[in-house]
Scaffold this motif. Structure first.
Motif, PDB file in Angstrom:
ATOM      1  N   ASP A 146       0.838  -1.196   0.000  1.00  0.00           N
ATOM      2  CA  ASP A 146       0.000   0.000   0.000  1.00  0.00           C
ATOM      3  C   ASP A 146       0.871   1.243   0.000  1.00  0.00           C
ATOM      4  O   ASP A 146       1.745   1.393   0.864  1.00  0.00           O
ATOM      5  CB  ASP A 146      -0.893   0.021   1.250  1.00  0.00           C
ATOM      6  N   GLY A 147       0.640   2.138  -0.962  1.00  0.00           N
ATOM      7  CA  GLY A 147       1.322   3.425  -0.981  1.00  0.00           C
ATOM      8  C   GLY A 147       2.825   3.312  -0.935  1.00  0.00           C
ATOM      9  O   GLY A 147       3.432   2.589  -1.709  1.00  0.00           O
ATOM     10  N   ASP A 148       3.427   4.017  -0.002  1.00  0.00           N
ATOM     11  CA  ASP A 148       4.880   4.085   0.101  1.00  0.00           C
ATOM     12  C   ASP A 148       5.450   3.129   1.140  1.00  0.00           C
ATOM     13  O   ASP A 148       6.600   3.286   1.550  1.00  0.00           O
ATOM     14  CB  ASP A 148       5.311   5.516   0.453  1.00  0.00           C
ATOM     15  N   VAL A 149       4.686   2.151   1.576  1.00  0.00           N
ATOM     16  CA  VAL A 149       5.176   1.208   2.576  1.00  0.00           C
ATOM     17  C   VAL A 149       6.221   0.299   1.932  1.00  0.00           C
ATOM     18  O   VAL A 149       5.973  -0.305   0.881  1.00  0.00           O
ATOM     19  CB  VAL A 149       4.029   0.364   3.174  1.00  0.00           C
ATOM     20  N   HIS A 150       7.392   0.218   2.540  1.00  0.00           N
ATOM     21  CA  HIS A 150       8.481  -0.600   2.002  1.00  0.00           C
ATOM     22  C   HIS A 150       8.138  -2.084   2.159  1.00  0.00           C
ATOM     23  O   HIS A 150       7.575  -2.489   3.188  1.00  0.00           O
ATOM     24  CB  HIS A 150       9.780  -0.276   2.748  1.00  0.00           C
ATOM     25  N   PRO A 151       8.471  -2.918   1.180  1.00  0.00           N
ATOM     26  CA  PRO A 151       8.175  -4.359   1.284  1.00  0.00           C
ATOM     27  C   PRO A 151       8.779  -5.003   2.538  1.00  0.00           C
ATOM     28  O   PRO A 151       8.173  -5.914   3.108  1.00  0.00           O
ATOM     29  CB  PRO A 151       8.784  -4.948   0.014  1.00  0.00           C
ATOM     30  N   ASP A 152       9.947  -4.551   2.987  1.00  0.00           N
ATOM     31  CA  ASP A 152      10.538  -5.107   4.212  1.00  0.00           C
ATOM     32  C   ASP A 152       9.610  -4.896   5.405  1.00  0.00           C
ATOM     33  O   ASP A 152       9.471  -5.773   6.260  1.00  0.00           O
ATOM     34  CB  ASP A 152      11.894  -4.464   4.522  1.00  0.00           C
ATOM     35  N   GLU A 153       8.989  -3.733   5.474  1.00  0.00           N
ATOM     36  CA  GLU A 153       8.073  -3.434   6.580  1.00  0.00           C
ATOM     37  C   GLU A 153       6.860  -4.361   6.541  1.00  0.00           C
ATOM     38  O   GLU A 153       6.419  -4.877   7.563  1.00  0.00           O
ATOM     39  CB  GLU A 153       7.634  -1.967   6.540  1.00  0.00           C
ATOM     40  N   VAL A 154       6.321  -4.569   5.353  1.00  0.00           N
ATOM     41  CA  VAL A 154       5.182  -5.477   5.210  1.00  0.00           C
ATOM     42  C   VAL A 154       5.593  -6.885   5.646  1.00  0.00           C
ATOM     43  O   VAL A 154       4.868  -7.561   6.376  1.00  0.00           O
ATOM     44  CB  VAL A 154       4.643  -5.472   3.769  1.00  0.00           C
ATOM     45  N   ALA A 155       6.767  -7.330   5.218  1.00  0.00           N
ATOM     46  CA  ALA A 155       7.250  -8.665   5.599  1.00  0.00           C
ATOM     47  C   ALA A 155       7.424  -8.764   7.117  1.00  0.00           C
ATOM     48  O   ALA A 155       7.069  -9.788   7.710  1.00  0.00           O
ATOM     49  CB  ALA A 155       8.561  -8.974   4.887  1.00  0.00           C
ATOM     50  N   ARG A 156       7.955  -7.713   7.751  1.00  0.00           N
ATOM     51  CA  ARG A 156       8.093  -7.734   9.216  1.00  0.00           C
ATOM     52  C   ARG A 156       6.736  -7.864   9.886  1.00  0.00           C
ATOM     53  O   ARG A 156       6.572  -8.617  10.841  1.00  0.00           O
ATOM     54  CB  ARG A 156       8.811  -6.468   9.704  1.00  0.00           C
ATOM     55  N   ARG A 157       5.753  -7.133   9.375  1.00  0.00           N
ATOM     56  CA  ARG A 157       4.393  -7.218   9.961  1.00  0.00           C
ATOM     57  C   ARG A 157       3.810  -8.621   9.789  1.00  0.00           C
ATOM     58  O   ARG A 157       3.194  -9.156  10.706  1.00  0.00           O
ATOM     59  CB  ARG A 157       3.470  -6.196   9.313  1.00  0.00           C
ATOM     60  N   LEU A 158       3.984  -9.201   8.600  1.00  0.00           N
ATOM     61  CA  LEU A 158       3.459 -10.547   8.366  1.00  0.00           C
ATOM     62  C   LEU A 158       4.157 -11.576   9.256  1.00  0.00           C
ATOM     63  O   LEU A 158       3.534 -12.531   9.709  1.00  0.00           O
ATOM     64  CB  LEU A 158       3.618 -10.944   6.896  1.00  0.00           C
ATOM     65  N   ALA A 159       5.449 -11.375   9.486  1.00  0.00           N
ATOM     66  CA  ALA A 159       6.196 -12.305  10.344  1.00  0.00           C
ATOM     67  C   ALA A 159       5.752 -12.190  11.789  1.00  0.00           C
ATOM     68  O   ALA A 159       5.849 -13.148  12.551  1.00  0.00           O
ATOM     69  CB  ALA A 159       7.697 -12.049  10.218  1.00  0.00           C
TER      70      ALA A 159
END
Length: 136
Positions: free
Chosen positions: A16-29
């Motif tokens: 979503d938007g400017d969210v970095h993929p690493d941040e999304v992966a951290r949230r999913l983890a």
């Protein structure tokens, strides 16, 4: 990991938007006992780019699928079209394991994680370390 078997599961989220993929992966983890979070591959699928990350150890191993180290490498049928028409999730997970098995010998951070989780990394040793499609 289930007993003496390596397992995997899939979690997905659109960027979503400017969210970095690493941040999304951290949230999913999640905030569990994840020792390594690493981007292992990307592919084009149904009009979008799919990034693959691996989180070890699995913070939520329930409903995981067993992964066989004998899972082969997939590639396209034409030297000018290296991407296969379809990639099974099992092949993506096996690629991630081969990628980590390689990094264990080349990346000091991953090597340190391997020392902290010897049972898990002993299972990863069953995957022949390779870089993306370079060795067969």
């Amino acid at each position: 990991m289930r007993g003496a078997r390596l397992t995997y599961r899939v979690s997905e989220h659109r960027l979503d938007g400017d969210v970095h993929p690493d941040e999304v992966a951290r949230r999913l983890a999640g905030s569990g006992q994840v020792d390594v979070l690493h981007s292992t591959s990307w592919r084009f699928e149904a009009g979008r780019i799919v990034l693959t990350y691996v989180a070890l150890p699995d913070p939520d191993p329930h409903d995981a699928t067993d992964l066989d180290p004998a899972t082969g490498i997939v590639s396209g049928d034409d030297p000018l079209s290296p991407s296969p028409a379809h990639v099974e999730r099992t092949a993506v997970a096996a690629h991630a394991c081969r990628h980590l098995a390689f990094l264990r010998h080349t990346d000091p951070l991953v090597a340190g994680a391997a020392l902290r989780q010897p049972r898990l990394w002993a299972l990863l040793d069953g995957f022949r370390p390779t870089v993306a499609g370079a060795l067969r």
